[in-house]
Design a protein around this motif. Structure first.
Motif, mmCIF file in Angstrom:
data_model
loop_
_atom_site.group_PDB
_atom_site.id
_atom_site.type_symbol
_atom_site.label_atom_id
_atom_site.label_comp_id
_atom_site.label_asym_id
_atom_site.label_seq_id
_atom_site.Cartn_x
_atom_site.Cartn_y
_atom_site.Cartn_z
ATOM 1 N N PHE A 35 0.828 -1.198 0.000
ATOM 2 C CA PHE A 35 0.000 0.000 0.000
ATOM 3 C C PHE A 35 0.870 1.259 0.000
ATOM 4 C CE2 PHE A 35 -3.134 -3.051 1.144
ATOM 5 C CZ PHE A 35 -4.383 -2.485 0.937
ATOM 6 N N TYR A 36 0.712 2.076 -1.034
ATOM 7 C CA TYR A 36 1.410 3.372 -1.079
ATOM 8 C C TYR A 36 0.642 4.363 -0.209
ATOM 9 C CZ TYR A 36 3.252 7.797 -2.772
ATOM 10 O OH TYR A 36 3.831 9.051 -2.829
ATOM 11 N N PRO A 37 1.339 5.049 0.738
ATOM 12 C CA PRO A 37 0.660 6.022 1.588
ATOM 13 C C PRO A 37 0.554 7.377 0.895
ATOM 14 C CG PRO A 37 2.946 5.837 2.259
ATOM 15 C CD PRO A 37 2.756 4.855 1.118
ATOM 16 N N GLU A 38 -0.544 8.066 1.104
ATOM 17 C CA GLU A 38 -0.771 9.363 0.475
ATOM 18 C C GLU A 38 0.435 10.282 0.656
ATOM 19 O OE1 GLU A 38 -3.932 13.111 0.704
ATOM 20 O OE2 GLU A 38 -3.947 11.542 2.226
ATOM 21 N N GLY A 39 0.864 10.915 -0.432
ATOM 22 C CA GLY A 39 1.989 11.835 -0.356
ATOM 23 C C GLY A 39 2.423 12.295 -1.725
ATOM 24 N N GLY A 40 2.963 13.507 -1.805
ATOM 25 C CA GLY A 40 3.462 14.039 -3.064
ATOM 26 C C GLY A 40 2.375 14.237 -4.106
ATOM 27 N N GLY A 41 1.139 14.425 -3.643
ATOM 28 C CA GLY A 41 0.034 14.611 -4.564
ATOM 29 C C GLY A 41 -0.641 13.331 -4.993
ATOM 30 N N GLN A 42 -0.035 12.166 -4.663
ATOM 31 C CA GLN A 42 -0.622 10.879 -5.048
ATOM 32 C C GLN A 42 -1.468 10.335 -3.902
ATOM 33 O OE1 GLN A 42 2.003 8.020 -6.930
ATOM 34 N NE2 GLN A 42 0.805 6.277 -6.199
ATOM 35 N N PRO A 43 -2.729 9.963 -4.172
ATOM 36 C CA PRO A 43 -3.582 9.413 -3.114
ATOM 37 C C PRO A 43 -3.045 8.095 -2.570
ATOM 38 C CG PRO A 43 -4.881 10.047 -5.046
ATOM 39 C CD PRO A 43 -3.435 10.091 -5.453
ATOM 40 N N GLY A 44 -3.431 7.792 -1.336
ATOM 41 C CA GLY A 44 -3.087 6.503 -0.760
ATOM 42 C C GLY A 44 -3.875 5.383 -1.418
ATOM 43 N N ASP A 45 -3.288 4.193 -1.397
ATOM 44 C CA ASP A 45 -3.960 3.035 -1.996
ATOM 45 C C ASP A 45 -5.165 2.595 -1.172
ATOM 46 O OD1 ASP A 45 -2.433 2.561 -4.318
ATOM 47 O OD2 ASP A 45 -0.850 1.604 -3.140
ATOM 48 N N THR A 46 -6.089 1.930 -1.850
ATOM 49 C CA THR A 46 -7.204 1.241 -1.208
ATOM 50 C C THR A 46 -7.066 -0.250 -1.512
ATOM 51 O OG1 THR A 46 -8.607 1.562 -3.160
ATOM 52 C CG2 THR A 46 -8.696 3.258 -1.455
ATOM 53 N N GLY A 47 -7.794 -1.069 -0.779
ATOM 54 C CA GLY A 47 -7.707 -2.506 -1.034
ATOM 55 C C GLY A 47 -8.232 -3.325 0.125
ATOM 56 N N TRP A 48 -7.523 -4.412 0.449
ATOM 57 C CA TRP A 48 -8.010 -5.375 1.435
ATOM 58 C C TRP A 48 -6.843 -5.981 2.214
ATOM 59 C CZ3 TRP A 48 -8.880 -5.188 -3.727
ATOM 60 C CH2 TRP A 48 -10.176 -4.808 -4.149
ATOM 61 N N LEU A 49 -7.142 -6.372 3.441
ATOM 62 C CA LEU A 49 -6.276 -7.256 4.221
ATOM 63 C C LEU A 49 -7.052 -8.532 4.463
ATOM 64 C CD1 LEU A 49 -4.811 -4.886 6.993
ATOM 65 C CD2 LEU A 49 -3.855 -5.407 4.734
ATOM 66 N N THR A 50 -6.424 -9.673 4.172
ATOM 67 C CA THR A 50 -7.069 -10.960 4.435
ATOM 68 C C THR A 50 -6.187 -11.788 5.369
ATOM 69 O OG1 THR A 50 -6.062 -12.117 2.544
ATOM 70 C CG2 THR A 50 -8.094 -10.909 2.119
ATOM 71 N N TRP A 51 -6.828 -12.568 6.216
ATOM 72 C CA TRP A 51 -6.103 -13.454 7.124
ATOM 73 C C TRP A 51 -6.991 -14.663 7.397
ATOM 74 C CZ3 TRP A 51 -8.531 -8.979 8.310
ATOM 75 C CH2 TRP A 51 -9.504 -8.990 9.319
ATOM 76 N N ASP A 52 -6.449 -15.623 8.072
ATOM 77 C CA ASP A 52 -7.191 -16.846 8.355
ATOM 78 C C ASP A 52 -8.431 -16.500 9.180
ATOM 79 O OD1 ASP A 52 -7.960 -19.454 8.595
ATOM 80 O OD2 ASP A 52 -6.493 -19.972 10.145
ATOM 81 N N GLY A 53 -9.580 -16.519 8.522
ATOM 82 C CA GLY A 53 -10.823 -16.240 9.237
ATOM 83 C C GLY A 53 -11.376 -14.855 9.062
ATOM 84 N N GLY A 54 -10.733 -13.993 8.261
ATOM 85 C CA GLY A 54 -11.267 -12.640 8.142
ATOM 86 C C GLY A 54 -10.733 -11.848 6.969
ATOM 87 N N THR A 55 -11.475 -10.796 6.630
ATOM 88 C CA THR A 55 -11.092 -9.834 5.592
ATOM 89 C C THR A 55 -11.557 -8.460 6.034
ATOM 90 O OG1 THR A 55 -11.315 -11.449 3.792
ATOM 91 C CG2 THR A 55 -11.386 -9.134 3.179
ATOM 92 N N THR A 56 -10.736 -7.453 5.809
ATOM 93 C CA THR A 56 -11.160 -6.083 6.077
ATOM 94 C C THR A 56 -10.860 -5.217 4.864
ATOM 95 O OG1 THR A 56 -11.117 -4.271 7.692
ATOM 96 C CG2 THR A 56 -9.005 -5.248 7.111
ATOM 97 N N VAL A 57 -11.745 -4.270 4.595
ATOM 98 C CA VAL A 57 -11.574 -3.329 3.493
ATOM 99 C C VAL A 57 -10.737 -2.148 3.980
ATOM 100 C CG1 VAL A 57 -12.761 -1.758 1.913
ATOM 101 C CG2 VAL A 57 -13.760 -3.982 2.439
ATOM 102 N N ILE A 58 -9.690 -1.812 3.241
ATOM 103 C CA ILE A 58 -8.839 -0.659 3.556
ATOM 104 C C ILE A 58 -9.246 0.491 2.643
ATOM 105 C CG2 ILE A 58 -6.484 0.225 3.650
ATOM 106 C CD1 ILE A 58 -7.159 -1.892 5.788
ATOM 107 N N ARG A 59 -9.686 1.596 3.237
ATOM 108 C CA ARG A 59 -10.178 2.727 2.446
ATOM 109 C C ARG A 59 -9.126 3.797 2.201
ATOM 110 N NH1 ARG A 59 -11.136 7.022 5.859
ATOM 111 N NH2 ARG A 59 -11.520 6.551 8.056
#
Length: 237
Positions: A35-59
């Motif tokens: 995930f690229y963090p917001e900086g230099g005019g470029q927005p931060g990435d969005t996506g997902w984290l997955t693990w055994d038993g779960g998923t979370t949306v990263i905004r």
């Protein structure tokens, strides 16, 4: 974090495995990330984290304690991974790739405009730079032609570094007046478009200009007596 996080080691990587370092109100820290963090005019990435038993949306992804320490900000009311868990970090690749194409296209725009950059914004649908060029009002058709010629020539894009004191002696390399050059351990990260452009930049970019695809210059706007705002789009839009 690793010495070189996954988003720097390979801008085309869409996922990596990592360990959850901490989970807090401000976000989730991982041992490594694509995930690229917001900086230099470029927005931060969005996506997902997955693990055994779960998923979370990263905004969103934001800088934390340093330029390479990333806070992964989850959507509200999402399940959170436990500290120490092994996760797979996955970015929204189509969005990221559009941002990479746009970011590299803005470097091309810098190469065809003679003037300091006073502001800018990178978006997946539209991007822009503001230039201090006095009374000049660039022709958007001529700019489109110049940019698409550079795209078609397929110039390689590479990352290298320079000592901070060397950069101080080559101040002409710094085009952006509103953003500090990305410095780490006494060195500055440079992005080079072979034979076209060289400047400090911490963002993610494509491997060659041909990967950008056709471009279209939109509005050229006056922003005060000295500044001109140039908007660009991917031509598919």
């Amino acid at each position: 974090m690793t010495a070189q996080p996954a988003f720097r080691a390979d801008a085309h990587a869409d996922r990596c495995t990592a360990e959850v370092v901490s989970v807090g109100e401000d976000g989730i820290r991982l041992s490594d990330t694509v995930f690229y963090p917001e900086g230099g005019g470029q927005p931060g990435d969005t996506g997902w984290l997955t693990w055994d038993g779960g998923t979370t949306v990263i905004r969103d992804a934001r800088k934390a304690d340093g330029p390479d320490t990333v806070l992964h900000v989850p959507d509200a009311e999402q399940p959170l991974p436990p500290e120490g868990a092994a996760v797979t970090a996955i970015i929204d690749w189509p969005r990221r790739h559009r941002l990479m194409r746009m970011h590299t296209a803005l470097h091309l725009l810098c190469s065809v405009i003679d003037g300091d950059v006073t502001g800018g914004q990178i978006g997946a649908d539209k991007s822009r730079l503001d230039f201090n060029i006095g009374s000049q009002h660039p022709d958007k058709e001529a700019l489109s032609e110049a940019l698409n010629r550079l795209v078609a020539e397929d110039h390689p894009v590479r990352v290298r570094s320079i000592a901070a004191d060397e950069l101080a002696a080559q101040s002409e390399l710094v085009r952006t007046m509103s953003v500090q050059p990305p410095t780490s351990g006494g060195t500055v990260r440079l992005v080079e478009i072979e034979g076209v452009d060289l400047q400090p930049c911490g963002g993610t970019h494509v491997a060659s200009t041909g990967e950008i695809g056709p471009l279209r210059v939109g509005k050229v706007e006056s922003k005060g007596r000295q500044n001109r705002r140039i908007n660009i789009h991917l031509a598919e839009e």
